[in-house]
Motif scaffolding. Structure first.
Motif, PDB file in Angstrom:
ATOM      1  N   VAL A  28      50.615  16.982  60.776  1.00  0.00           N
ATOM      2  CA  VAL A  28      51.385  16.230  59.789  1.00  0.00           C
ATOM      3  C   VAL A  28      51.615  14.812  60.287  1.00  0.00           C
ATOM      4  CG1 VAL A  28      53.543  16.102  58.487  1.00  0.00           C
ATOM      5  CG2 VAL A  28      52.487  18.333  58.975  1.00  0.00           C
ATOM      6  N   HIS A  29      51.016  13.853  59.570  1.00  0.00           N
ATOM      7  CA  HIS A  29      51.232  12.422  59.789  1.00  0.00           C
ATOM      8  C   HIS A  29      50.989  12.003  61.246  1.00  0.00           C
ATOM      9  CE1 HIS A  29      52.366   8.755  57.805  1.00  0.00           C
ATOM     10  NE2 HIS A  29      53.284   8.469  58.706  1.00  0.00           N
ATOM     11  N   LEU A  30      50.103  12.734  61.918  1.00  0.00           N
ATOM     12  CA  LEU A  30      49.765  12.443  63.314  1.00  0.00           C
ATOM     13  C   LEU A  30      50.996  12.459  64.222  1.00  0.00           C
ATOM     14  CD1 LEU A  30      47.214   9.493  62.820  1.00  0.00           C
ATOM     15  CD2 LEU A  30      46.743  11.948  63.017  1.00  0.00           C
ATOM     16  N   LYS A  31      52.019  13.238  63.845  1.00  0.00           N
ATOM     17  CA  LYS A  31      53.256  13.295  64.616  1.00  0.00           C
ATOM     18  C   LYS A  31      53.483  14.664  65.248  1.00  0.00           C
ATOM     19  CE  LYS A  31      54.614   9.086  63.642  1.00  0.00           C
ATOM     20  NZ  LYS A  31      54.672   8.042  64.692  1.00  0.00           N
ATOM     21  N   LEU A 129      47.238  -8.591  39.023  1.00  0.00           N
ATOM     22  CA  LEU A 129      48.346  -7.761  39.474  1.00  0.00           C
ATOM     23  C   LEU A 129      47.989  -7.158  40.824  1.00  0.00           C
ATOM     24  CD1 LEU A 129      51.117  -6.793  38.459  1.00  0.00           C
ATOM     25  CD2 LEU A 129      49.991  -4.738  37.608  1.00  0.00           C
ATOM     26  N   TRP A 130      48.821  -7.391  41.836  1.00  0.00           N
ATOM     27  CA  TRP A 130      48.536  -6.952  43.201  1.00  0.00           C
ATOM     28  C   TRP A 130      49.529  -5.882  43.640  1.00  0.00           C
ATOM     29  CZ3 TRP A 130      44.310  -8.095  46.022  1.00  0.00           C
ATOM     30  CH2 TRP A 130      43.521  -9.162  45.589  1.00  0.00           C
ATOM     31  N   LEU A 131      48.953  -4.758  44.122  1.00  0.00           N
ATOM     32  CA  LEU A 131      49.741  -3.652  44.655  1.00  0.00           C
ATOM     33  C   LEU A 131      49.554  -3.612  46.170  1.00  0.00           C
ATOM     34  CD1 LEU A 131      51.407  -0.993  44.300  1.00  0.00           C
ATOM     35  CD2 LEU A 131      49.206   0.178  44.064  1.00  0.00           C
ATOM     36  N   ASN A 132      50.649  -3.551  46.916  1.00  0.00           N
ATOM     37  CA  ASN A 132      50.600  -3.486  48.376  1.00  0.00           C
ATOM     38  C   ASN A 132      51.412  -2.297  48.864  1.00  0.00           C
ATOM     39  OD1 ASN A 132      49.345  -6.308  49.313  1.00  0.00           O
ATOM     40  ND2 ASN A 132      50.708  -6.693  47.581  1.00  0.00           N
ATOM     41  N   TRP A 133      51.010  -1.737  50.015  1.00  0.00           N
ATOM     42  CA  TRP A 133      51.720  -0.599  50.592  1.00  0.00           C
ATOM     43  C   TRP A 133      51.534  -0.585  52.095  1.00  0.00           C
ATOM     44  CZ3 TRP A 133      47.252  -0.251  47.740  1.00  0.00           C
ATOM     45  CH2 TRP A 133      46.126   0.247  48.394  1.00  0.00           C
ATOM     46  N   THR A 134      52.206   0.359  52.758  1.00  0.00           N
ATOM     47  CA  THR A 134      52.121   0.504  54.209  1.00  0.00           C
ATOM     48  C   THR A 134      51.760   1.938  54.544  1.00  0.00           C
ATOM     49  OG1 THR A 134      53.800  -1.215  54.520  1.00  0.00           O
ATOM     50  CG2 THR A 134      53.368   0.254  56.388  1.00  0.00           C
ATOM     51  N   GLN A 135      50.841   2.098  55.509  1.00  0.00           N
ATOM     52  CA  GLN A 135      50.433   3.428  55.954  1.00  0.00           C
ATOM     53  C   GLN A 135      50.173   3.395  57.459  1.00  0.00           C
ATOM     54  OE1 GLN A 135      50.651   6.562  56.107  1.00  0.00           O
ATOM     55  NE2 GLN A 135      49.788   6.971  54.065  1.00  0.00           N
ATOM     56  N   ILE A 136      50.311   4.556  58.104  1.00  0.00           N
ATOM     57  CA  ILE A 136      50.111   4.659  59.536  1.00  0.00           C
ATOM     58  C   ILE A 136      48.632   4.512  59.875  1.00  0.00           C
ATOM     59  CG2 ILE A 136      49.795   7.172  59.526  1.00  0.00           C
ATOM     60  CD1 ILE A 136      51.389   7.281  62.126  1.00  0.00           C
ATOM     61  N   SER A 137      48.333   4.053  61.095  1.00  0.00           N
ATOM     62  CA  SER A 137      46.974   3.970  61.614  1.00  0.00           C
ATOM     63  C   SER A 137      46.044   3.282  60.612  1.00  0.00           C
ATOM     64  CB  SER A 137      46.438   5.372  61.950  1.00  0.00           C
ATOM     65  OG  SER A 137      45.198   5.292  62.593  1.00  0.00           O
ATOM     66  N   VAL A 138      46.266   1.981  60.424  1.00  0.00           N
ATOM     67  CA  VAL A 138      45.579   1.230  59.382  1.00  0.00           C
ATOM     68  C   VAL A 138      44.054   1.316  59.511  1.00  0.00           C
ATOM     69  CG1 VAL A 138      45.235  -1.068  58.413  1.00  0.00           C
ATOM     70  CG2 VAL A 138      47.509  -0.358  59.160  1.00  0.00           C
ATOM     71  N   ALA A 162      40.972   0.760  55.980  1.00  0.00           N
ATOM     72  CA  ALA A 162      41.695  -0.376  56.573  1.00  0.00           C
ATOM     73  C   ALA A 162      42.195  -1.382  55.535  1.00  0.00           C
ATOM     74  CB  ALA A 162      40.843  -1.087  57.619  1.00  0.00           C
ATOM     75  N   VAL A 163      42.103  -1.073  54.243  1.00  0.00           N
ATOM     76  CA  VAL A 163      42.623  -1.954  53.190  1.00  0.00           C
ATOM     77  C   VAL A 163      43.887  -1.330  52.616  1.00  0.00           C
ATOM     78  CG1 VAL A 163      42.159  -2.997  50.942  1.00  0.00           C
ATOM     79  CG2 VAL A 163      40.335  -2.833  52.644  1.00  0.00           C
ATOM     80  N   GLN A 164      44.930  -2.136  52.499  1.00  0.00           N
ATOM     81  CA  GLN A 164      46.205  -1.624  51.998  1.00  0.00           C
ATOM     82  C   GLN A 164      46.718  -2.476  50.843  1.00  0.00           C
ATOM     83  OE1 GLN A 164      49.187  -0.492  54.870  1.00  0.00           O
ATOM     84  NE2 GLN A 164      47.674   0.196  56.360  1.00  0.00           N
ATOM     85  N   ASN A 165      45.816  -2.828  49.951  1.00  0.00           N
ATOM     86  CA  ASN A 165      46.213  -3.509  48.716  1.00  0.00           C
ATOM     87  C   ASN A 165      45.189  -3.193  47.647  1.00  0.00           C
ATOM     88  OD1 ASN A 165      44.054  -5.641  48.792  1.00  0.00           O
ATOM     89  ND2 ASN A 165      45.159  -6.205  50.655  1.00  0.00           N
ATOM     90  N   SER A 183      46.766   8.691  50.623  1.00  0.00           N
ATOM     91  CA  SER A 183      45.911   8.323  51.742  1.00  0.00           C
ATOM     92  C   SER A 183      45.436   9.561  52.497  1.00  0.00           C
ATOM     93  CB  SER A 183      46.668   7.394  52.710  1.00  0.00           C
ATOM     94  OG  SER A 183      47.201   6.279  52.039  1.00  0.00           O
ATOM     95  N   ARG A 184      44.420   9.334  53.336  1.00  0.00           N
ATOM     96  CA  ARG A 184      43.951  10.374  54.254  1.00  0.00           C
ATOM     97  C   ARG A 184      43.197   9.709  55.406  1.00  0.00           C
ATOM     98  NH1 ARG A 184      38.639  13.428  51.619  1.00  0.00           N
ATOM     99  NH2 ARG A 184      37.307  11.572  51.476  1.00  0.00           N
ATOM    100  N   MET A 185      42.952  10.464  56.468  1.00  0.00           N
ATOM    101  CA  MET A 185      42.171   9.964  57.583  1.00  0.00           C
ATOM    102  C   MET A 185      40.721   9.769  57.129  1.00  0.00           C
ATOM    103  SD  MET A 185      44.299   9.554  60.023  1.00  0.00           S
ATOM    104  CE  MET A 185      43.175   9.255  61.381  1.00  0.00           C
ATOM    105  N   GLY A 186      40.166   8.615  57.450  1.00  0.00           N
ATOM    106  CA  GLY A 186      38.819   8.286  57.011  1.00  0.00           C
ATOM    107  C   GLY A 186      37.748   8.823  57.941  1.00  0.00           C
ATOM    108  N   TYR A 187      36.502   8.554  57.546  1.00  0.00           N
ATOM    109  CA  TYR A 187      35.350   9.084  58.275  1.00  0.00           C
ATOM    110  C   TYR A 187      35.275   8.524  59.691  1.00  0.00           C
ATOM    111  CZ  TYR A 187      30.462   9.795  59.553  1.00  0.00           C
ATOM    112  OH  TYR A 187      29.313  10.128  60.222  1.00  0.00           O
ATOM    113  N   VAL A 188      35.668   7.277  59.888  1.00  0.00           N
ATOM    114  CA  VAL A 188      35.537   6.637  61.204  1.00  0.00           C
ATOM    115  C   VAL A 188      36.429   7.285  62.252  1.00  0.00           C
ATOM    116  CG1 VAL A 188      34.822   4.425  60.268  1.00  0.00           C
ATOM    117  CG2 VAL A 188      37.246   4.900  60.552  1.00  0.00           C
ATOM    118  N   CYS A 189      37.463   7.993  61.825  1.00  0.00           N
ATOM    119  CA  CYS A 189      38.383   8.631  62.768  1.00  0.00           C
ATOM    120  C   CYS A 189      38.434  10.147  62.582  1.00  0.00           C
ATOM    121  CB  CYS A 189      39.785   8.044  62.627  1.00  0.00           C
ATOM    122  SG  CYS A 189      39.874   6.273  62.984  1.00  0.00           S
TER     123      CYS A 189
END
Length: 333
Positions: A28-31, A129-138, A162-165, A183-189
Motif C-alpha cells: 500500500v502506497h509503498l509504505k 483548462l489545467w489540472l494539477n495533482w501530487t503523487q508519490i514517486s513521481v 512522471a507527468v502530473q498535469n 495512479s499506479r506504478m509504471g513500467y519503468v519501476c
C-alpha cells in the motif's frame, strides 16, 4: 438414519469451517504491506501470522506486530517494509494450534497507491483548462485522468509517466467540468496490476463566476482587434485577387516617329535588311483612266498621255485601234 446423516453434515461443515483461509497481500502506497485472510468471511478462530522476505534468508519468520481485527478476531496484518523488498518473494504462514498454512507471494506487481492529492484546476494564460495533482514517486508513476461535461459520460485519457498535469483544450465557461485522477506504478519501476482509487473530484465551469467574468472581459477586449484584423486580411486578399486576374505585364517595343514624307516608308516601317534594300522607290507615277467602248472614229483620236513618254503615244493608240477593229470583225462574223 436421519439423525446420523444430520450429525455427519454438521461434522463436515465444522471441518470445512476450520479449513485455513487464503492469504492475500498488497503493498500500500509503498509504505507497508497489507495482508488479509478474510475474503471468505470472518474466520471463526484467531490465526497467528508470520512472514519473511527472501532478501534476508538468514532472518527467521517474524510475527505480525499490528493485527487488523473484526469482532475481536484477527483478519489481517499491517507491517512496514523497505521499497526494494517488493522485488523479492514474500513468505507467509498462518498458524492455529497444530494447523500451519504457508504461502509464497510475489509483490512486485501488487502495489496499490493512494489516490492523488492536492488537486487543483484553473484556466491558464493559453485559455486552456489545467489540472494539477501530487503523487508519490513521481519518476515511477503513471496516471489516468477522466472528466465529464455537464454530468454526461466520462472521457478517460492516459497521462505519461512522471507527468502530473493534464490539459483540457479551450473549455466552455458555460459548461460544468468535473475531473478525477488515479495512479499506479509504471513500467519503468515494475508495472503494477492495481490502480489507485479515483481522487476526489474537482469542478470548474458555470459555477466559477470569477473565471467566467475574467474570460468574458478578456474576450470583450480582444473582440474589436480580431474583427479589425479579419477585415484587413479580407481586403488584402480581394486586392491581390483583382491584381492577379486583371493586370498583365506585356512588353511593347517603342514605335518610331513617322516621317512627314509618307511616301518614304522605309524610315518608319521596320523591314528586314535584305528586303529593305530590294525596294525601288524611284519609279514614275502612271495615270490610268477607266476603259470604255468607243467607235472606230473616236478610237483614232484616243490617246494616253504619259508625261515624259510621248514616244509611246503611237503604240498606245494603235493598240487601242487594233482592239476595236478586232471586236468589229468578230461582230461582222
Amino acid at each position: 438414519m436421519p439423525a446420523r446423516l444430520l450429525l455427519l453434515l454438521c461434522l463436515t461443515g465444522h471441518v470445512f469451517a476450520r479449513e485455513p483461509p487464503d492469504v492475500d497481500c498488497l503493498v500500500v502506497h509503498l509504505k507497508y504491506v497489507h495482508c488479509s485472510w478474510n475474503k471468505q468471511g470472518t474466520p471463526e478462530v484467531n490465526y497467528t501470522f508470520y512472514s519473511r522476505f527472501d532478501n534476508d534468508p538468514g532472518k527467521e519468520f517474524s510475527e505480525c506486530s499490528n493485527y487488523l481485527q473484526e469482532n475481536n478476531t484477527n483478519t489481517g496484518c499491517k507491517q512496514p517494509y523497505q521499497e526494494i523488498q517488493r522485488f523479492y518473494l514474500f513468505n507467509t504462514t498462518l498458524v492455529h494450534g497444530k494447523q500451519i498454512s504457508p504461502k509464497v507471494l510475489d509483490l512486485k506487481t501488487k502495489v496499490k497507491l493512494n489516490p492523488p492529492t492536492n488537486m487543483t484546476v484553473q484556466r491558464g494564460r493559453d485559455s486552456n483548462l489545467w489540472l494539477n495533482w501530487t503523487q508519490i514517486s513521481v519518476k515511477c508513476v503513471e496516471s489516468e485522468v477522466r472528466y465529464r461535461v455537464n454530468n454526461r459520460k466520462w472521457e478517460t485519457n492516459q497521462v505519461p509517466t512522471a507527468v502530473q498535469n493534464y490539459c483540457v483544450n479551450l473549455p466552455s465557461s458555460s459548461s460544468l467540468y468535473e475531473l478525477q485522477v488515479r495512479s499506479r506504478m509504471g513500467y519503468v519501476c515494475g508495472e503494477s496490476s492495481f490502480w489507485s482509487d479515483w481522487s476526489q473530484p474537482v469542478v470548474w465551469g458555470s459555477n466559477n463566476s470569477t473565471d467566467v467574468n475574467r474570460m468574458n472581459k478578456s474576450m470583450s477586449a480582444w473582440t474589436p482587434v480580431l474583427y479589425a484584423v479579419g477585415a484587413f486580411i479580407l481586403i488584402l486578399l480581394v486586392v491581390m485577387l483583382l491584381h492577379h486576374e486583371r493586370i498583365r505585364i506585356r512588353i511593347i517595343p517603342v514605335v518610331p516617329k513617322p516621317s512627314l514624307d509618307l511616301h518614304n516608308i522605309k524610315d518608319w516601317v521596320q523591314f528586314p535588311k535584305g528586303l529593305k534594300e530590294s525596294f525601288n522607290y524611284n519609279e514614275h507615277p502612271c495615270l490610268v483612266r477607266e476603259y470604255c467602248h468607243v467607235s472606230q472614229s473616236d478610237s483614232e483620236a484616243c490617246s494616253v498621255i504619259i508625261p515624259g513618254n510621248e514616244s509611246d503615244l503611237s503604240t498606245s493608240c494603235s493598240s487601242s485601234t487594233s482592239t476595236v477593229s478586232t471586236e468589229e470583225e468578230m461582230v461582222s462574223v
